[in-house]
Design a protein around this motif. Sequence first.
Motif, PDB file in Angstrom:
ATOM      1  N   LYS A   5       6.367  52.296  34.450  1.00 46.35           N
ATOM      2  CA  LYS A   5       6.234  53.490  33.630  1.00 46.35           C
ATOM      3  C   LYS A   5       7.485  54.384  33.668  1.00 46.35           C
ATOM      4  CE  LYS A   5       2.066  52.690  31.960  1.00 46.35           C
ATOM      5  NZ  LYS A   5       1.786  51.264  32.107  1.00 46.35           N
ATOM      6  N   LEU A   6       8.528  53.943  34.380  1.00 44.26           N
ATOM      7  CA  LEU A   6       9.782  54.709  34.366  1.00 44.26           C
ATOM      8  C   LEU A   6      10.489  54.611  33.012  1.00 44.26           C
ATOM      9  CD1 LEU A   6      11.430  53.961  37.832  1.00 44.26           C
ATOM     10  CD2 LEU A   6      10.666  56.176  36.998  1.00 44.26           C
ATOM     11  N   ASN A   7      10.247  53.502  32.306  1.00 43.84           N
ATOM     12  CA  ASN A   7      10.935  53.324  31.018  1.00 43.84           C
ATOM     13  C   ASN A   7      10.326  54.228  29.946  1.00 43.84           C
ATOM     14  OD1 ASN A   7      12.578  51.259  32.068  1.00 43.84           O
ATOM     15  ND2 ASN A   7      10.933  49.769  31.801  1.00 43.84           N
ATOM     16  N   THR A   8      11.188  54.809  29.136  1.00 41.84           N
ATOM     17  CA  THR A   8      10.735  55.679  28.042  1.00 41.84           C
ATOM     18  C   THR A   8      11.548  55.342  26.784  1.00 41.84           C
ATOM     19  OG1 THR A   8      12.418  57.337  28.509  1.00 41.84           O
ATOM     20  CG2 THR A   8      10.289  57.623  29.632  1.00 41.84           C
ATOM     21  N   LEU A   9      11.079  55.826  25.649  1.00 42.19           N
ATOM     22  CA  LEU A   9      11.833  55.591  24.402  1.00 42.19           C
ATOM     23  C   LEU A   9      13.227  56.210  24.482  1.00 42.19           C
ATOM     24  CD1 LEU A   9       9.154  56.173  21.592  1.00 42.19           C
ATOM     25  CD2 LEU A   9      10.141  53.987  22.307  1.00 42.19           C
ATOM     26  N   SER A  10      13.336  57.424  25.075  1.00 45.42           N
ATOM     27  CA  SER A  10      14.658  58.071  25.174  1.00 45.42           C
ATOM     28  C   SER A  10      15.608  57.229  26.021  1.00 45.42           C
ATOM     29  CB  SER A  10      14.547  59.445  25.828  1.00 45.42           C
ATOM     30  OG  SER A  10      13.720  60.244  25.084  1.00 45.42           O
ATOM     31  N   LYS A  11      15.074  56.675  27.112  1.00 42.43           N
ATOM     32  CA  LYS A  11      15.944  55.847  27.969  1.00 42.43           C
ATOM     33  C   LYS A  11      16.352  54.567  27.234  1.00 42.43           C
ATOM     34  CE  LYS A  11      14.089  57.527  32.341  1.00 42.43           C
ATOM     35  NZ  LYS A  11      13.249  57.167  33.506  1.00 42.43           N
ATOM     36  N   ILE A  12      15.454  54.052  26.406  1.00 40.70           N
ATOM     37  CA  ILE A  12      15.804  52.847  25.632  1.00 40.70           C
ATOM     38  C   ILE A  12      16.935  53.191  24.651  1.00 40.70           C
ATOM     39  CG2 ILE A  12      14.945  51.248  23.838  1.00 40.70           C
ATOM     40  CD1 ILE A  12      12.296  51.161  25.371  1.00 40.70           C
ATOM     41  N   TYR A  13      16.833  54.340  24.004  1.00 40.92           N
ATOM     42  CA  TYR A  13      17.887  54.759  23.076  1.00 40.92           C
ATOM     43  C   TYR A  13      19.221  54.874  23.820  1.00 40.92           C
ATOM     44  CZ  TYR A  13      20.872  57.370  20.025  1.00 40.92           C
ATOM     45  OH  TYR A  13      21.965  57.743  19.275  1.00 40.92           O
ATOM     46  N   ASN A  14      19.194  55.592  24.954  1.00 38.20           N
ATOM     47  CA  ASN A  14      20.421  55.768  25.743  1.00 38.20           C
ATOM     48  C   ASN A  14      21.009  54.427  26.185  1.00 38.20           C
ATOM     49  OD1 ASN A  14      21.045  58.522  25.934  1.00 38.20           O
ATOM     50  ND2 ASN A  14      19.374  58.861  27.370  1.00 38.20           N
ATOM     51  N   ALA A  15      20.119  53.546  26.629  1.00 40.34           N
ATOM     52  CA  ALA A  15      20.575  52.243  27.131  1.00 40.34           C
ATOM     53  C   ALA A  15      21.260  51.455  26.017  1.00 40.34           C
ATOM     54  CB  ALA A  15      19.398  51.465  27.714  1.00 40.34           C
ATOM     55  N   LEU A  16      20.673  51.523  24.815  1.00 44.97           N
ATOM     56  CA  LEU A  16      21.286  50.809  23.690  1.00 44.97           C
ATOM     57  C   LEU A  16      22.612  51.469  23.293  1.00 44.97           C
ATOM     58  CD1 LEU A  16      18.221  50.091  21.365  1.00 44.97           C
ATOM     59  CD2 LEU A  16      19.629  48.380  22.519  1.00 44.97           C
ATOM     60  N   TYR A  17      22.641  52.790  23.328  1.00 49.18           N
ATOM     61  CA  TYR A  17      23.842  53.532  22.938  1.00 49.18           C
ATOM     62  C   TYR A  17      25.002  53.232  23.885  1.00 49.18           C
ATOM     63  CZ  TYR A  17      26.814  57.387  21.479  1.00 49.18           C
ATOM     64  OH  TYR A  17      27.869  58.124  21.031  1.00 49.18           O
ATOM     65  N   PHE A  18      24.746  53.362  25.193  1.00 51.41           N
ATOM     66  CA  PHE A  18      25.820  53.183  26.189  1.00 51.41           C
ATOM     67  C   PHE A  18      25.972  51.722  26.635  1.00 51.41           C
ATOM     68  CE2 PHE A  18      24.590  57.685  26.862  1.00 51.41           C
ATOM     69  CZ  PHE A  18      25.824  58.267  26.629  1.00 51.41           C
ATOM     70  N   GLU A  19      25.009  50.878  26.264  1.00 46.51           N
ATOM     71  CA  GLU A  19      24.939  49.486  26.745  1.00 46.51           C
ATOM     72  C   GLU A  19      24.925  49.472  28.271  1.00 46.51           C
ATOM     73  OE1 GLU A  19      27.702  46.965  24.609  1.00 46.51           O
ATOM     74  OE2 GLU A  19      27.264  48.000  22.732  1.00 46.51           O
ATOM     75  N   LEU A  20      24.185  50.383  28.805  1.00 48.35           N
ATOM     76  CA  LEU A  20      24.052  50.597  30.242  1.00 48.35           C
ATOM     77  C   LEU A  20      22.642  51.096  30.526  1.00 48.35           C
ATOM     78  CD1 LEU A  20      27.287  52.651  31.075  1.00 48.35           C
ATOM     79  CD2 LEU A  20      26.827  50.321  31.812  1.00 48.35           C
ATOM     80  N   PRO A  21      22.090  50.965  31.715  1.00 55.36           N
ATOM     81  CA  PRO A  21      22.566  50.208  32.860  1.00 55.36           C
ATOM     82  C   PRO A  21      22.471  48.695  32.608  1.00 55.36           C
ATOM     83  CG  PRO A  21      20.794  51.757  33.472  1.00 55.36           C
ATOM     84  CD  PRO A  21      20.837  51.689  31.992  1.00 55.36           C
TER      85      PRO A  21
END
Length: 334
Positions: free
Chosen positions: A290-306
């Motif tokens: 449950k740590l994953n969220t839509l905002s974190k998915i967006y950030n991850a795709l944007y930065f290609e990180l972590p």
Amino acid sequence: MSGIVNKEDLVKYGYLKIDIDKDFDVIEGINRLRKEKNAVILAHYYQQGEIQDIADFVGDSLALAQQAVKTSADIILFSGVHFMAETAKILNPSKKVILPDLKAGCSLADSCDPVDFKKFREKYPDHTVISYVNTTAEIKAMTDIICTSSNARQIVESLPENTKIIFAPDRNLGNYISSQTGKNMVIWDGACHVHEEFSLERILELKAKNPDAKIIAHPECEKPILIIADHIGSTSSLLKYTQTDDSKKYIVATESGILHQMKKVSPEKEFIAAPPKDSTCACSDCNFMKLNTLSKIYNALYFELPEIIMEEEIRAKAEKPIRRMLEISDKLGL
Ligand code: 13P
Ligand code: SF4
């Protein structure tokens, strides 16, 4: 976690938390980025409902590993926990695999320390090692065949009758498979904090109030829960059962995220999350998942990180037992 790829040390060890303006349309942003970057979003059934709804593929750990092999995407965003994203990376060394939150670990994988496991394995040099996919790459590298809860019985049965087996790391799954196959295995003493928390007493109370409900359970649950279950299986097996069985109500003893898919495919049925021993906590939620969220998915795709990174030597060793599992599953049509 093997290494951190920068963006100011993943925003100084918070593992990348960059606030997104509340007026920003996160789903539109995710859709744009996945298209621009040829990224695929794979999500486990334990993810929040809104993540399952935007994923390109939702499944159990076997189906997700199979999907990771098939994909032609350049980037795999794995919305699940670390060992799942790591498995995708092991199978796709040339692709970029990203996990929205690097802290999404797994208590079961953590219950099997590589140094201790090496010593344990050395005590049984003539044994074949079968490890559940819920393990780190280091444990996989010390394993002969990987399994998931969808194929564990078939993997054990695929070995010649007299094969001596070490089964790791989940003692509940190991004991259940042993009872199903009649195989006496050496079992590592690990467990998952979510599945060990279900209360037999409270499930029975619930059943008394809902006598028409069927009890369905994941094999990571403790034996008393499995004894009273009408059906035992992996997340995909539980989901399929609720679709094909003719009951109208189910008490579900696994992580609560699966209820989203169950309600989606059978909206006319009722699903009740099995209660945990500690009535004050939401213990049927996996706090890692449950740590994953839509905002974190967006950030991850944007930065290609972590990004998931690992040493090639470990990756290559860990790939063999996963490929063996995939071959056996393929042959058996699993
Ligand atoms: P499945 O293999 O059923 O997807 O389960 C994975 C898991 O983490 C169970 O807790
Ligand atoms: Fe690991 Fe348990 Fe969470 Fe599954 S539910 S990911 S086994 S901690």
